[in-house]
Design a protein around this motif. Sequence first.
Motif, PDB file in Angstrom:
ATOM      1  N   ILE A 101       0.614  -1.140   0.217  1.00 45.38           N
ATOM      2  CA  ILE A 101      -0.040  -0.265   0.048  1.00 45.38           C
ATOM      3  C   ILE A 101       0.940   1.145   0.074  1.00 45.38           C
ATOM      4  O   ILE A 101       1.914   0.943   0.667  1.00 45.38           O
ATOM      5  CB  ILE A 101      -1.372  -0.080   1.220  1.00 45.38           C
ATOM      6  CG1 ILE A 101      -1.887  -1.696   1.497  1.00 45.38           C
ATOM      7  CG2 ILE A 101      -1.608   1.299   1.212  1.00 45.38           C
ATOM      8  CD1 ILE A 101      -2.334  -1.639   2.754  1.00 45.38           C
ATOM      9  N   VAL A 102       0.662   1.923  -1.019  1.00 40.68           N
ATOM     10  CA  VAL A 102       1.189   3.441  -1.024  1.00 40.68           C
ATOM     11  C   VAL A 102       0.696   4.358  -0.072  1.00 40.68           C
ATOM     12  O   VAL A 102      -0.177   4.687  -1.430  1.00 40.68           O
ATOM     13  CB  VAL A 102       2.536   3.314  -2.812  1.00 40.68           C
ATOM     14  CG1 VAL A 102       3.309   4.760  -3.140  1.00 40.68           C
ATOM     15  CG2 VAL A 102       3.169   2.319  -3.258  1.00 40.68           C
ATOM     16  N   LEU A 103       1.538   5.082   0.258  1.00 39.93           N
ATOM     17  CA  LEU A 103       0.733   6.437   0.976  1.00 39.93           C
ATOM     18  C   LEU A 103       1.805   7.847   0.746  1.00 39.93           C
ATOM     19  O   LEU A 103       2.755   7.268   1.470  1.00 39.93           O
ATOM     20  CB  LEU A 103       0.741   6.382   2.479  1.00 39.93           C
ATOM     21  CG  LEU A 103       0.188   5.018   2.933  1.00 39.93           C
ATOM     22  CD1 LEU A 103       0.771   4.854   4.798  1.00 39.93           C
ATOM     23  CD2 LEU A 103      -1.505   4.462   3.038  1.00 39.93           C
ATOM     24  N   CYS A 104       1.207   8.009  -0.797  1.00 39.51           N
ATOM     25  CA  CYS A 104       2.161   9.330  -0.937  1.00 39.51           C
ATOM     26  C   CYS A 104       1.462   9.933  -0.425  1.00 39.51           C
ATOM     27  O   CYS A 104       0.620  11.619  -0.457  1.00 39.51           O
ATOM     28  CB  CYS A 104       1.981   9.078  -2.682  1.00 39.51           C
ATOM     29  SG  CYS A 104       2.837  10.263  -3.626  1.00 39.51           S
ATOM     30  N   ASP A 105       2.586  11.380   0.317  1.00 37.20           N
ATOM     31  CA  ASP A 105       2.286  13.331   0.429  1.00 37.20           C
ATOM     32  C   ASP A 105       2.629  13.747  -0.583  1.00 37.20           C
ATOM     33  O   ASP A 105       3.572  13.805  -0.945  1.00 37.20           O
ATOM     34  CB  ASP A 105       3.883  13.038   1.414  1.00 37.20           C
ATOM     35  CG  ASP A 105       3.131  14.151   2.625  1.00 37.20           C
ATOM     36  OD1 ASP A 105       2.446  14.860   2.221  1.00 37.20           O
ATOM     37  OD2 ASP A 105       3.630  13.837   3.640  1.00 37.20           O
ATOM     38  N   ARG A 106       1.421  14.104  -0.973  1.00 36.47           N
ATOM     39  CA  ARG A 106       1.111  14.534  -2.141  1.00 36.47           C
ATOM     40  C   ARG A 106       1.306  14.201  -3.407  1.00 36.47           C
ATOM     41  O   ARG A 106       2.529  13.484  -3.752  1.00 36.47           O
ATOM     42  CB  ARG A 106       1.786  16.191  -2.233  1.00 36.47           C
ATOM     43  CG  ARG A 106       1.725  17.499  -0.840  1.00 36.47           C
ATOM     44  CD  ARG A 106       2.338  18.360  -1.008  1.00 36.47           C
ATOM     45  NE  ARG A 106       1.954  19.583  -0.282  1.00 36.47           N
ATOM     46  CZ  ARG A 106       0.799  20.061  -0.227  1.00 36.47           C
ATOM     47  NH1 ARG A 106       0.127  20.153  -1.047  1.00 36.47           N
ATOM     48  NH2 ARG A 106       0.954  21.245   0.776  1.00 36.47           N
ATOM     49  N   TYR A 107       0.857  14.705  -4.829  1.00 36.14           N
ATOM     50  CA  TYR A 107       0.953  13.862  -5.926  1.00 36.14           C
ATOM     51  C   TYR A 107      -0.087  15.137  -6.709  1.00 36.14           C
ATOM     52  O   TYR A 107       0.266  16.164  -6.906  1.00 36.14           O
ATOM     53  CB  TYR A 107       0.362  12.316  -5.922  1.00 36.14           C
ATOM     54  CG  TYR A 107       0.205  11.396  -6.866  1.00 36.14           C
ATOM     55  CD1 TYR A 107       1.591  11.723  -7.568  1.00 36.14           C
ATOM     56  CD2 TYR A 107      -0.634  11.372  -7.790  1.00 36.14           C
ATOM     57  CE1 TYR A 107       2.002  10.764  -8.514  1.00 36.14           C
ATOM     58  CE2 TYR A 107       0.227  10.326  -8.757  1.00 36.14           C
ATOM     59  CZ  TYR A 107       0.655   9.625  -9.221  1.00 36.14           C
ATOM     60  OH  TYR A 107       1.445   8.896 -10.087  1.00 36.14           O
ATOM     61  N   ASN A 108      -0.219  14.481  -7.954  1.00 30.71           N
ATOM     62  CA  ASN A 108      -0.407  15.133  -9.178  1.00 30.71           C
ATOM     63  C   ASN A 108      -1.728  16.010  -8.812  1.00 30.71           C
ATOM     64  O   ASN A 108      -1.273  17.489  -9.024  1.00 30.71           O
ATOM     65  CB  ASN A 108      -0.913  14.561 -10.238  1.00 30.71           C
ATOM     66  CG  ASN A 108      -0.927  15.247 -11.621  1.00 30.71           C
ATOM     67  OD1 ASN A 108       0.380  15.341 -11.898  1.00 30.71           O
ATOM     68  ND2 ASN A 108      -1.974  14.633 -12.627  1.00 30.71           N
ATOM     69  N   ASP A 109      -1.974  16.084  -7.887  1.00 32.54           N
ATOM     70  CA  ASP A 109      -3.593  17.135  -7.683  1.00 32.54           C
ATOM     71  C   ASP A 109      -2.604  17.931  -7.066  1.00 32.54           C
ATOM     72  O   ASP A 109      -3.526  19.172  -7.268  1.00 32.54           O
ATOM     73  CB  ASP A 109      -4.781  16.918  -6.631  1.00 32.54           C
ATOM     74  CG  ASP A 109      -5.129  15.027  -7.299  1.00 32.54           C
ATOM     75  OD1 ASP A 109      -5.833  15.304  -8.294  1.00 32.54           O
ATOM     76  OD2 ASP A 109      -5.143  13.804  -6.511  1.00 32.54           O
ATOM     77  N   SER A 110      -1.643  17.630  -6.471  1.00 28.88           N
ATOM     78  CA  SER A 110      -1.019  19.588  -5.957  1.00 28.88           C
ATOM     79  C   SER A 110      -0.353  20.482  -6.992  1.00 28.88           C
ATOM     80  O   SER A 110      -0.986  21.772  -7.192  1.00 28.88           O
ATOM     81  CB  SER A 110       0.191  19.159  -5.055  1.00 28.88           C
ATOM     82  OG  SER A 110      -0.175  18.799  -3.685  1.00 28.88           O
ATOM     83  N   SER A 111      -0.530  19.607  -8.147  1.00 32.12           N
ATOM     84  CA  SER A 111       0.720  20.294  -9.585  1.00 32.12           C
ATOM     85  C   SER A 111      -0.827  20.707 -10.336  1.00 32.12           C
ATOM     86  O   SER A 111      -0.465  22.114 -10.703  1.00 32.12           O
ATOM     87  CB  SER A 111       0.721  19.146 -10.573  1.00 32.12           C
ATOM     88  OG  SER A 111       2.150  18.337 -10.056  1.00 32.12           O
ATOM     89  N   ILE A 112      -1.962  20.129  -9.739  1.00 37.90           N
ATOM     90  CA  ILE A 112      -3.387  20.756 -10.548  1.00 37.90           C
ATOM     91  C   ILE A 112      -3.833  22.581  -9.792  1.00 37.90           C
ATOM     92  O   ILE A 112      -3.635  23.241 -10.032  1.00 37.90           O
ATOM     93  CB  ILE A 112      -4.418  19.791 -10.518  1.00 37.90           C
ATOM     94  CG1 ILE A 112      -3.748  18.853 -11.698  1.00 37.90           C
ATOM     95  CG2 ILE A 112      -5.642  20.282 -11.842  1.00 37.90           C
ATOM     96  CD1 ILE A 112      -4.649  17.816 -11.559  1.00 37.90           C
ATOM     97  N   ALA A 113      -3.597  21.599  -8.467  1.00 36.91           N
ATOM     98  CA  ALA A 113      -4.735  22.814  -7.896  1.00 36.91           C
ATOM     99  C   ALA A 113      -3.323  24.236  -6.883  1.00 36.91           C
ATOM    100  O   ALA A 113      -3.326  25.506  -7.555  1.00 36.91           O
ATOM    101  CB  ALA A 113      -4.788  22.164  -6.224  1.00 36.91           C
ATOM    102  N   TYR A 114      -1.754  23.997  -7.173  1.00 40.01           N
ATOM    103  CA  TYR A 114      -0.865  24.402  -7.345  1.00 40.01           C
ATOM    104  C   TYR A 114      -0.424  25.165  -8.118  1.00 40.01           C
ATOM    105  O   TYR A 114      -0.557  26.985  -8.677  1.00 40.01           O
ATOM    106  CB  TYR A 114       0.704  24.405  -6.427  1.00 40.01           C
ATOM    107  CG  TYR A 114       0.027  23.849  -4.433  1.00 40.01           C
ATOM    108  CD1 TYR A 114      -0.176  23.421  -4.059  1.00 40.01           C
ATOM    109  CD2 TYR A 114       0.914  24.913  -4.564  1.00 40.01           C
ATOM    110  CE1 TYR A 114      -0.713  22.440  -2.784  1.00 40.01           C
ATOM    111  CE2 TYR A 114       0.442  24.671  -2.540  1.00 40.01           C
ATOM    112  CZ  TYR A 114      -0.019  23.741  -1.869  1.00 40.01           C
ATOM    113  OH  TYR A 114      -0.337  23.844  -0.884  1.00 40.01           O
ATOM    114  N   GLN A 115       0.374  24.566  -9.052  1.00 47.08           N
ATOM    115  CA  GLN A 115       0.427  25.201 -11.131  1.00 47.08           C
ATOM    116  C   GLN A 115      -1.175  25.506 -11.347  1.00 47.08           C
ATOM    117  O   GLN A 115      -0.901  26.671 -12.182  1.00 47.08           O
ATOM    118  CB  GLN A 115       1.699  24.532 -11.325  1.00 47.08           C
ATOM    119  CG  GLN A 115       2.954  24.304 -10.803  1.00 47.08           C
ATOM    120  CD  GLN A 115       2.786  24.197  -9.288  1.00 47.08           C
ATOM    121  OE1 GLN A 115       2.291  22.341  -8.765  1.00 47.08           O
ATOM    122  NE2 GLN A 115       3.180  24.487  -8.387  1.00 47.08           N
ATOM    123  N   GLY A 116      -2.238  24.689 -11.973  1.00 44.78           N
ATOM    124  CA  GLY A 116      -2.820  24.496 -12.765  1.00 44.78           C
ATOM    125  C   GLY A 116      -3.776  25.902 -12.586  1.00 44.78           C
ATOM    126  O   GLY A 116      -3.988  26.439 -13.204  1.00 44.78           O
TER     127      GLY A 116
END
Length: 214
Positions: A101-116
Amino acid sequence: MKKGFFITFEGGEGSGKTALIGSIKKYLESRKLDCIVTREPGSTKLGEHLREIVLQEKKGKKISSNLSKTLDPKAELCLFLASRAQHIKEVILPSLEKNNIVLCDRYNDSSIAYQGHARDLGIDKVIEFSSFIIEDAIPDLTIYLDIDPKIGLSRVQSKLDRIESEKMEFHKKIRDGFHILAKKFPKRIKIIDASVSKEDVFKEAIKNISKLID
Ligand code: TYD
């Protein structure tokens, strides 16, 4: 071939993602489930170098340069995506193949919310552009910790990095961006109110994770 579960954690600054991930890891391990914790930007040699550049800090200390003023939003996006491409190949896919089970602290949605959204590159444009990088490495579940940025930022105890130091308007747009995303992908993204107690946030997160893995 993917066999494990891919869970990402998103939120504005000071939303409590990192502490929550730690508690979830302990919980999953107590159930004898294999899991790994990973983060973006970072988690590979390339990612850690890029993290220093994009956040303008090394081991919690500020690096002095005038990058804050000169880094183009498109260049910023590419740095996060470069970190992500390497992360997917070196860490995420191999771990999922091993049934973790991979628990990932930030991923693509951060790019969409922050940069997008917050940097105005456009939500749909960043979704389209990043899809070339992530291909089918799409999270099974995304837990978004929702908090008023005023409260979130007041919780950040370390010195603010390049992105955290942005104006309140920017942080409000990040929150808007995540809400737009949660509406767009309601099956995958679950909103959890992060202003309540740590215990209640944990219970809510476990409820959602259990629906996926049990
Ligand atoms: P980090 O110290 O990991 O912050 P947090 O504890 O809030 O997760 O810093 C990551 C910063 O990078 C954070 O401000 C969000 C930002 N970021 C982006 O702007 N785009 C991205 O694609 C990612 C992954 C992070």
